[in-house]
Scaffold this motif. Structure first.
Motif, PDB file in Angstrom:
ATOM      1  N   TYR A   1      59.264 -32.066 -54.603  1.00  0.00           N
ATOM      2  CA  TYR A   1      60.302 -31.081 -54.283  1.00  0.00           C
ATOM      3  C   TYR A   1      59.703 -30.024 -53.367  1.00  0.00           C
ATOM      4  O   TYR A   1      58.642 -29.489 -53.665  1.00  0.00           O
ATOM      5  CB  TYR A   1      60.772 -30.383 -55.562  1.00  0.00           C
TER       6      TYR A   1
ATOM      7  N   SER B   1      55.715 -29.803 -56.764  1.00  0.00           N
ATOM      8  CA  SER B   1      56.402 -28.861 -55.875  1.00  0.00           C
ATOM      9  C   SER B   1      55.432 -28.546 -54.764  1.00  0.00           C
ATOM     10  O   SER B   1      54.228 -28.440 -54.993  1.00  0.00           O
ATOM     11  CB  SER B   1      56.708 -27.549 -56.592  1.00  0.00           C
TER      12      SER B   1
ATOM     13  N   SER C   1      67.846 -29.227 -56.038  1.00  0.00           N
ATOM     14  CA  SER C   1      66.631 -29.657 -56.744  1.00  0.00           C
ATOM     15  C   SER C   1      66.953 -30.004 -58.171  1.00  0.00           C
ATOM     16  O   SER C   1      66.402 -30.963 -58.724  1.00  0.00           O
ATOM     17  CB  SER C   1      65.558 -28.585 -56.789  1.00  0.00           C
TER      18      SER C   1
ATOM     19  N   PRO D   1      61.475 -25.829 -54.701  1.00  0.00           N
ATOM     20  CA  PRO D   1      62.759 -26.056 -55.376  1.00  0.00           C
ATOM     21  C   PRO D   1      63.547 -24.812 -55.750  1.00  0.00           C
ATOM     22  O   PRO D   1      64.774 -24.847 -55.764  1.00  0.00           O
ATOM     23  CB  PRO D   1      62.364 -26.855 -56.623  1.00  0.00           C
TER      24      PRO D   1
ATOM     25  N   LYS E   1      68.609 -33.372 -58.285  1.00  0.00           N
ATOM     26  CA  LYS E   1      67.617 -34.411 -58.007  1.00  0.00           C
ATOM     27  C   LYS E   1      66.729 -34.665 -59.252  1.00  0.00           C
ATOM     28  O   LYS E   1      66.429 -35.801 -59.599  1.00  0.00           O
ATOM     29  CB  LYS E   1      66.754 -33.982 -56.817  1.00  0.00           C
TER      30      LYS E   1
END
Ligand SMILES: Cc1cc2nc3c(=O)[nH]c(=O)nc-3n(C[C@H](O)[C@H](O)[C@H](O)COP(=O)(O)O)c2cc1C
Length: 160
Positions: free
Chosen positions: A136, A108, A146, A139, A149
């Protein structure tokens, strides 16, 4: 194929993704914890966290010992800090001599540094096979996208 998700998360973004992946793969999940406490607010949060990365700190993990022999695949998740992975992940890599595993990486971040972070993680984990990586941007700000995904990515890994 037995899979373990290992992650560190400071503000919950990486945790959010880690839990989605674990749920999708029906995998074991471990959140790394340290006795060292980083400041949680303001300038000091970024300064102390960034400094910890730059000085190569390896804060002591307070988790129980992890039996990696039980797993073929390890999914490692980290926030990007100062263009790299976080110190608790460094501690994990140094404490466990990870060899001969399939490894997938996720991160992230706030907008940059994920590529560098993945490159550094791969360099720190020689002798393993990398099967995927995905990043991400904050997220938790976009939970639906997110999370779908993450579910897709995890399903792809499982299909390897
Ligand atoms: C100490 C520190 C350093 C950071 N450095 C970066 C960075 O280099 N690049 C970036 O895009 N985001 C950076 N961020 C933002 C985090 O990567 C981002 O907020 C991430 O989603 C946090 O994940 P978490 O909620 O799991 O802790 C940094 C955050 C902190 C606290």
């Amino acid at each position: 194929m037995s899979t373990l998700i290992v992650y560190f998360s400071f503000d919950g973004n990486t945790k959010f993704i880690a839990e989605k992946i674990a749920e999708t793969l029906n995998a074991d999940i471990i959140e790394l914890k340290t006795s060292k406490k980083y400041p949680t607010e303001g300038f000091l949060k970024y300064f102390c966290g960034g400094k910890s990365v730059i000085f190569g700190e390896e804060p002591k993990l307070t988790n129980n010992s992890i039996d990696l022999n039980r797993y073929e695949t390890i999914v490692i998740g980290t926030p990007v800090w100062a263009g790299s992975y976080t110190p608790p992940i460094k501690s994990f890599i140094r404490q466990y001599k990870i060899q001969g595993k399939q490894i997938a990486l996720f991160a992230s971040h706030g907008g940059n540094g994920a590529e560098k972070c993945f490159a550094k993680l791969k360099e720190a984990l020689p002798g393993n096979k990398f099967i995927g990586e995905t990043a991400y941007v904050e997220p938790k700000k976009n939970p639906e996208d997110s999370s779908s995904k993450a579910v897709r990515w995890a399903s792809d890994i499982l299909a390897v």
